[in-house]
Structures are given as C-alpha cells and as structure tokens.
Scaffold this motif. Structure first.
Motif, PDB file in Angstrom:
ATOM      1  N   ASP A  60       0.822  -1.205   0.000  1.00 35.73           N
ATOM      2  CA  ASP A  60       0.000   0.000   0.000  1.00 35.73           C
ATOM      3  C   ASP A  60       0.855   1.253   0.000  1.00 35.73           C
ATOM      4  N   ARG A  61       0.983   1.864  -1.140  1.00 40.72           N
ATOM      5  CA  ARG A  61       1.749   3.112  -1.243  1.00 40.72           C
ATOM      6  C   ARG A  61       0.901   4.231  -0.641  1.00 40.72           C
ATOM      7  N   PRO A  62       1.484   5.050   0.231  1.00 43.96           N
ATOM      8  CA  PRO A  62       0.726   6.156   0.826  1.00 43.96           C
ATOM      9  C   PRO A  62       0.351   7.185  -0.243  1.00 43.96           C
ATOM     10  N   THR A  63      -0.648   7.972   0.059  1.00 42.95           N
ATOM     11  CA  THR A  63      -1.084   9.008  -0.877  1.00 42.95           C
ATOM     12  C   THR A  63      -0.839  10.386  -0.271  1.00 42.95           C
ATOM     13  N   THR A  64      -0.807  11.379  -1.132  1.00 41.62           N
ATOM     14  CA  THR A  64      -0.629  12.766  -0.714  1.00 41.62           C
ATOM     15  C   THR A  64      -1.346  13.663  -1.706  1.00 41.62           C
ATOM     16  N   HIS A  65      -1.297  14.926  -1.458  1.00 39.60           N
ATOM     17  CA  HIS A  65      -1.803  15.912  -2.413  1.00 39.60           C
ATOM     18  C   HIS A  65      -0.816  17.074  -2.450  1.00 39.60           C
ATOM     19  N   ILE A  66      -0.947  17.898  -3.451  1.00 36.13           N
ATOM     20  CA  ILE A  66      -0.072  19.058  -3.593  1.00 36.13           C
ATOM     21  C   ILE A  66      -0.589  20.168  -2.696  1.00 36.13           C
ATOM     22  N   ASP A  67       0.313  20.704  -1.911  1.00 38.37           N
ATOM     23  CA  ASP A  67       0.011  21.819  -1.021  1.00 38.37           C
ATOM     24  C   ASP A  67       0.867  22.998  -1.471  1.00 38.37           C
ATOM     25  N   VAL A  68       0.744  24.113  -0.807  1.00 38.55           N
ATOM     26  CA  VAL A  68       1.590  25.271  -1.099  1.00 38.55           C
ATOM     27  C   VAL A  68       2.308  25.637   0.189  1.00 38.55           C
ATOM     28  N   ASN A  69       3.652  25.752   0.119  1.00 40.36           N
ATOM     29  CA  ASN A  69       4.404  26.075   1.333  1.00 40.36           C
ATOM     30  C   ASN A  69       4.468  27.585   1.566  1.00 40.36           C
ATOM     31  N   GLU A  70       5.178  27.986   2.612  1.00 35.10           N
ATOM     32  CA  GLU A  70       5.240  29.410   2.990  1.00 35.10           C
ATOM     33  C   GLU A  70       5.941  30.283   1.939  1.00 35.10           C
ATOM     34  N   HIS A  71       6.647  29.660   1.002  1.00 30.22           N
ATOM     35  CA  HIS A  71       7.318  30.391  -0.069  1.00 30.22           C
ATOM     36  C   HIS A  71       6.473  30.431  -1.344  1.00 30.22           C
ATOM     37  N   GLY A  72       5.262  29.895  -1.272  1.00 36.15           N
ATOM     38  CA  GLY A  72       4.365  29.894  -2.421  1.00 36.15           C
ATOM     39  C   GLY A  72       4.681  28.815  -3.440  1.00 36.15           C
ATOM     40  N   ARG A  73       5.509  27.849  -3.053  1.00 40.44           N
ATOM     41  CA  ARG A  73       5.886  26.769  -3.967  1.00 40.44           C
ATOM     42  C   ARG A  73       5.027  25.537  -3.721  1.00 40.44           C
ATOM     43  N   ALA A  74       4.756  24.802  -4.802  1.00 42.93           N
ATOM     44  CA  ALA A  74       4.029  23.537  -4.668  1.00 42.93           C
ATOM     45  C   ALA A  74       4.868  22.584  -3.842  1.00 42.93           C
ATOM     46  N   CYS A  75       4.220  21.878  -2.916  1.00 44.74           N
ATOM     47  CA  CYS A  75       4.960  20.930  -2.078  1.00 44.74           C
ATOM     48  C   CYS A  75       4.077  19.732  -1.743  1.00 44.74           C
ATOM     49  N   CYS A  76       4.720  18.657  -1.326  1.00 44.88           N
ATOM     50  CA  CYS A  76       4.023  17.447  -0.908  1.00 44.88           C
ATOM     51  C   CYS A  76       3.405  17.689   0.467  1.00 44.88           C
ATOM     52  N   ALA A  77       2.136  17.369   0.618  1.00 46.17           N
ATOM     53  CA  ALA A  77       1.460  17.564   1.897  1.00 46.17           C
ATOM     54  C   ALA A  77       1.979  16.612   2.975  1.00 46.17           C
ATOM     55  N   ASN A  78       2.558  15.470   2.575  1.00 49.94           N
ATOM     56  CA  ASN A  78       3.075  14.512   3.559  1.00 49.94           C
ATOM     57  C   ASN A  78       4.411  14.938   4.138  1.00 49.94           C
ATOM     58  N   CYS A  79       5.369  15.280   3.269  1.00 48.78           N
ATOM     59  CA  CYS A  79       6.737  15.491   3.743  1.00 48.78           C
ATOM     60  C   CYS A  79       7.257  16.906   3.525  1.00 48.78           C
ATOM     61  N   GLY A  80       6.514  17.732   2.796  1.00 45.40           N
ATOM     62  CA  GLY A  80       6.942  19.107   2.565  1.00 45.40           C
ATOM     63  C   GLY A  80       7.912  19.287   1.415  1.00 45.40           C
ATOM     64  N   CYS A  81       8.265  18.193   0.742  1.00 49.43           N
ATOM     65  CA  CYS A  81       9.179  18.278  -0.397  1.00 49.43           C
ATOM     66  C   CYS A  81       8.618  19.262  -1.414  1.00 49.43           C
ATOM     67  N   ASP A  82       9.457  20.188  -1.870  1.00 52.63           N
ATOM     68  CA  ASP A  82       8.990  21.135  -2.890  1.00 52.63           C
ATOM     69  C   ASP A  82       9.806  21.009  -4.169  1.00 52.63           C
TER      70      ASP A  82
END
Length: 102
Positions: A60-82
């Motif tokens: 079972d691969r975990p799921t995530t969605h695209i979020d926006v970080n404090e710098h306005g960049r797209a990032c992973c909602a799980n780990c914050g990777c941008d």
C-alpha cells in the motif's frame, strides 16, 4: 514509510525464497526477514503482527496531495518536499514516494 529501494530489496529476497533457497527455515522467519522484521527475542504473535504490517506497507503506497508552502511553492502535503516535478504534476513525490492524488 518504506522507500522504493527497500521495496525492491524485499521483493528480491522474497523471490529468492520462492526458489527454495531457504528450505530448512520457518516460512514466517524468511518472510519477516525479507520485509525487515527482526525475529530474535520476540514471541510468535509479535513477529506475525509486525510481518503483516510490513507486508501491508510494501503493498500500500501512501497518498498525498499538492500543497503550497510558505514560499508559495508547490509541495508534498506529507513530507513538505517542494521538488520542481511536483509543480509539473508528477505522479509520485520524489522524496517520500507517496502517490499524488489531488
């Protein structure tokens, strides 16, 4: 969270076990070791529970969605990777491996 490298290692060990390479070893011990569960010093039910959980994590691969970080960049909602590929609608996060579903 299990990495793709760990997943490939576990698959390789399970495939090796399927060839009969571990004939004289208890199947649960072989499977537990293949998925990274330490067997020594544990009761059977503990090994079973940890092995089932590790197998589920492999499948079972975990799921995530695209979020926006404090710098306005797209990032992973799980780990914050941008990483740049998240902005390009990548299917998986390159950092945590979660599938992007939203």
């Amino acid at each position: 969270m299990i990495s793709d490298e760990e997943r490939r290692r576990a698959v390789a060990e399970l495939r090796e076990a399927s060839t009969g390479a571990y004939r004289h070893v208890d199947a649960l011990d072989v499977i537990a070791g293949s998925v990274g569960v330490e067997v020594g010093g544990k009761f059977g039910h503990e090994v079973e529970n940890e092995t089932y959980a590790a197998l589920a994590d492999l499948i079972d691969r975990p799921t995530t969605h695209i979020d926006v970080n404090e710098h306005g960049r797209a990032c992973c909602a799980n780990c914050g990777c941008d990483d740049w590929c998240l902005a390009d609608r990548s299917r998986y996060c390159p950092n945590c491996g979660a599938e992007v579903v939203g």
